[in-house]
Motif scaffolding. Structure first.
Motif, PDB file in Angstrom:
ATOM      1  N   LEU A 137     -20.795  24.401  30.975  1.00  0.00           N
ATOM      2  CA  LEU A 137     -19.820  25.307  30.365  1.00  0.00           C
ATOM      3  C   LEU A 137     -18.513  25.290  31.138  1.00  0.00           C
ATOM      4  O   LEU A 137     -17.425  25.245  30.544  1.00  0.00           O
ATOM      5  CB  LEU A 137     -20.384  26.731  30.312  1.00  0.00           C
ATOM      6  N   ALA A 138     -18.600  25.320  32.470  1.00  0.00           N
ATOM      7  CA  ALA A 138     -17.396  25.307  33.291  1.00  0.00           C
ATOM      8  C   ALA A 138     -16.604  24.008  33.098  1.00  0.00           C
ATOM      9  O   ALA A 138     -15.378  24.026  32.951  1.00  0.00           O
ATOM     10  CB  ALA A 138     -17.765  25.485  34.761  1.00  0.00           C
ATOM     11  N   ILE A 139     -17.309  22.870  33.082  1.00  0.00           N
ATOM     12  CA  ILE A 139     -16.630  21.584  32.896  1.00  0.00           C
ATOM     13  C   ILE A 139     -16.041  21.500  31.487  1.00  0.00           C
ATOM     14  O   ILE A 139     -14.933  20.983  31.285  1.00  0.00           O
ATOM     15  CB  ILE A 139     -17.603  20.418  33.141  1.00  0.00           C
ATOM     16  N   LEU A 140     -16.776  22.014  30.510  1.00  0.00           N
ATOM     17  CA  LEU A 140     -16.317  21.980  29.120  1.00  0.00           C
ATOM     18  C   LEU A 140     -15.025  22.770  28.958  1.00  0.00           C
ATOM     19  O   LEU A 140     -14.062  22.294  28.340  1.00  0.00           O
ATOM     20  CB  LEU A 140     -17.409  22.550  28.216  1.00  0.00           C
ATOM     21  N   MET A 141     -14.982  23.970  29.522  1.00  0.00           N
ATOM     22  CA  MET A 141     -13.782  24.791  29.414  1.00  0.00           C
ATOM     23  C   MET A 141     -12.630  24.168  30.184  1.00  0.00           C
ATOM     24  O   MET A 141     -11.483  24.148  29.720  1.00  0.00           O
ATOM     25  CB  MET A 141     -14.077  26.199  29.922  1.00  0.00           C
ATOM     26  N   ARG A 142     -12.911  23.638  31.367  1.00  0.00           N
ATOM     27  CA  ARG A 142     -11.865  23.045  32.199  1.00  0.00           C
ATOM     28  C   ARG A 142     -11.257  21.819  31.515  1.00  0.00           C
ATOM     29  O   ARG A 142     -10.035  21.698  31.398  1.00  0.00           O
ATOM     30  CB  ARG A 142     -12.443  22.657  33.553  1.00  0.00           C
TER      31      ARG A 142
ATOM     32  N   GLY B  80      -9.370  22.766  28.061  1.00  0.00           N
ATOM     33  CA  GLY B  80      -8.028  23.331  28.233  1.00  0.00           C
ATOM     34  C   GLY B  80      -7.024  22.275  28.655  1.00  0.00           C
ATOM     35  O   GLY B  80      -5.894  22.228  28.146  1.00  0.00           O
ATOM     36  N   THR B  81      -7.435  21.418  29.590  1.00  0.00           N
ATOM     37  CA  THR B  81      -6.543  20.358  30.062  1.00  0.00           C
ATOM     38  C   THR B  81      -6.257  19.358  28.958  1.00  0.00           C
ATOM     39  O   THR B  81      -5.121  18.890  28.811  1.00  0.00           O
ATOM     40  CB  THR B  81      -7.174  19.640  31.269  1.00  0.00           C
ATOM     41  N   LEU B  82      -7.282  19.013  28.178  1.00  0.00           N
ATOM     42  CA  LEU B  82      -7.108  18.068  27.081  1.00  0.00           C
ATOM     43  C   LEU B  82      -6.106  18.585  26.056  1.00  0.00           C
ATOM     44  O   LEU B  82      -5.260  17.822  25.556  1.00  0.00           O
ATOM     45  CB  LEU B  82      -8.459  17.816  26.409  1.00  0.00           C
ATOM     46  N   LEU B  83      -6.174  19.866  25.749  1.00  0.00           N
ATOM     47  CA  LEU B  83      -5.266  20.450  24.762  1.00  0.00           C
ATOM     48  C   LEU B  83      -3.810  20.309  25.204  1.00  0.00           C
ATOM     49  O   LEU B  83      -2.945  19.877  24.436  1.00  0.00           O
ATOM     50  CB  LEU B  83      -5.625  21.929  24.545  1.00  0.00           C
TER      51      LEU B  83
ATOM     52  N   GLY C 170      -6.185  23.175  35.298  1.00  0.00           N
ATOM     53  CA  GLY C 170      -5.249  22.676  34.301  1.00  0.00           C
ATOM     54  C   GLY C 170      -3.831  22.613  34.833  1.00  0.00           C
ATOM     55  O   GLY C 170      -3.114  21.629  34.617  1.00  0.00           O
ATOM     56  N   THR C 171      -3.421  23.652  35.558  1.00  0.00           N
ATOM     57  CA  THR C 171      -2.073  23.664  36.129  1.00  0.00           C
ATOM     58  C   THR C 171      -1.907  22.532  37.133  1.00  0.00           C
ATOM     59  O   THR C 171      -0.900  21.806  37.109  1.00  0.00           O
ATOM     60  CB  THR C 171      -1.789  25.012  36.819  1.00  0.00           C
TER      61      THR C 171
END
Length: 313
Positions: free
Chosen positions: A49-54, A57-60, A245-246
Motif C-alpha cells: 500500500l505504501a509503495i502503491l501510494m508513493r 502520486g509520483t507517476l501522476l 514525490g517532492t
C-alpha cells in the motif's frame, strides 16, 4: 530511489552552494519518507500500500510534467526489455527496503542499503568493466568495517544472544535492496544511457506502480495492502507520498542544473538524517558503536563516490 538523468539540452548550472542546499533538502526529504513509512507500518499499513501510494502520486505528477513538456515516450530499438527490467528492479528495491524498514531500526536499514556503490563496482567488474583500483578496494574495506559495527556484530558475539528472525530478515532485505539497486544502476548506465532521463523516469515509475498493483491483486504478499488502523497511519502515508514525490520531482526537474557528478555525494546525508529523525520520532537510538560505524560507512561511501565523480569531470 533513482535520480533522473540530465536531458539532452543542458541548461545553466546552479551555483554550487544552491545545488548543495537543494541536494541536502532532498536527502532530508527521502529520510523523512522512510521515517513516515515506519510510522505507517507500525499503525498496520501494508508495505505494498505504501509503495502503491508513493509511486502513484509520483507517476501522476511526472505524467503531467512530461505531457506539458510535450515529450514522446520513444525508446531506441531493443531498449524496451531493459526498461521493463529496470522498472521491475526498482519495484523490488522499494519492496525490499520498505520491508526492511518495517522490521529493523530505520537508520540501520538505510545504512545497510547504502552499500550499493560497493556492489555496483563489483558487478561492473564482473560484467567486463574496469577492475577496482587499490584505493577503491581500501574504501570498500573501510565501508565493510563500518558495517560490522553498524550491525553490532561485536556486541552480538559478546552477548551470545540469539539473533531474532525479524532482525535477520530485515538486514537480509536491506542487502537485497542494495544489490537490486546496484543492478538497476548498471542497466541505466550501460543499456539505457541513450534514453532521455525524463522518459526513463516516467516509464520506471509506471512499471513500479503497475507491478505493485499486480502483486496486490494476486495476493502475493500477505497483508501487503492492509489499511492503517488510525488517523496517524493515514497521515504518515500522506507524508511519505509528499516527501518522496517532492524529492523525486525536484530531482527530475533540477538534475540537469545540479552538476550531479560533482555534488551527488551530498545525498549521503540521508542515513545520518534518518538516524536523527529515528531518535526524535520513533525513539530508535543506535548504540555508540553503531553510530561510529554509521559515520565510517557514510564517509567511505562519500569518498568512493567523490573519487568516481572527480574522474568523470
Amino acid at each position: 530511489m533513482t535520480a533522473p538523468a540530465a536531458t539532452q539540452t543542458t541548461p545553466a548550472l546552479f551555483s554550487r552552494h544552491i545545488a548543495v542546499l537543494i541536494l541536502l533538502c532532498m536527502g532530508c526529504a527521502f529520510a523523512g519518507n522512510h521515517i513516515a513509512a515506519r510510522v505507517a507500518f507500525d499503525d498496520g499499513a501494508g508495505v505494498l500500500l505504501a509503495i502503491l501510494m508513493r509511486s502513484g502520486g509520483t507517476l501522476l505528477v511526472l505524467t503531467v510534467l512530461v505531457l506539458w513538456q510535450r515529450q514522446r515516450l520513444r525508446l531506441p530499438p531493443g531498449a524496451w526489455r531493459w526498461q521493463l527490467l529496470l522498472g521491475l528492479l526498482i519495484a523490488t528495491q522499494s519492496l525490499c527496503l520498505y520491508s526492511a524498514v518495517a522490521r529493523v531500526p530505520v537508520a540501520l536499514a538505510l545504512l545497510v542499503a547504502n552499500v550499493f556503490p560497493i556492489l555496483l563496482a563489483l558487478l561492473t567488474w564482473a560484467l567486463g568493466g574496469p577492475r577496482p583500483t587499490a584505493r577503491t578496494a581500501l574504501l570498500m574495506g573501510l565501508i565493510l568495517v563500518g558495517l560490522v559495527f553498524v550491525l553490532d556484530v561485536p556486541g552480538r558475539l559478546a552477548s551470545n544472544s540469539s539473533i531474532g528472525p525479524q532482525w535477520l530478515l530485515g538486514v537480509t532485505l536491506a542487502f537485497c535492496a542494495a544489490f537490486v539497486f546496484a543492478c538497476a544502476l548498471w542497466i541505466t548506465d550501460h543499456k539505457l544511457s541513450q534514453v532521455r532521463g525524463s522518459v526513463r523516469s516516467l516509464l520506471t515509475i509506471f512499471i513500479v506502480f503497475s507491478s505493485v498493483n499486480l502483486a496486490g491483486l494476486s495476493g502475493a504478499l500477505t497483508d501487503g495492502l492492509n489499511l492503517p488502523a488510525t488517523t496517524t497511519g493515514w497521515l504518515a502515508l500522506a507524508t511519505l507520498v509528499v516527501l518522496y514525490g517532492t524529492g523525486f520531482i525536484v530531482l527530475f526537474i533540477s538534475a540537469p542544473r545540479l552538476d550531479m557528478p560533482r555534488n551527488a555525494p551530498v545525498m549521503n546525508i540521508e542515513p545520518l538524517v534518518t538516524l536523527l529523525l529515528g531518535w526524535i520520532v520513533l525513539d530508535q537510538l543506535l548504540s555508540a558503536g553503531q553510530i561510529v560505524g554509521g559515520v565510517i560507512v557514510v564517509t567511505g561511501i562519500v569518498l568512493l563516490t567523490y573519487r568516481k565523480s572527480a574522474r568523470a569531470q
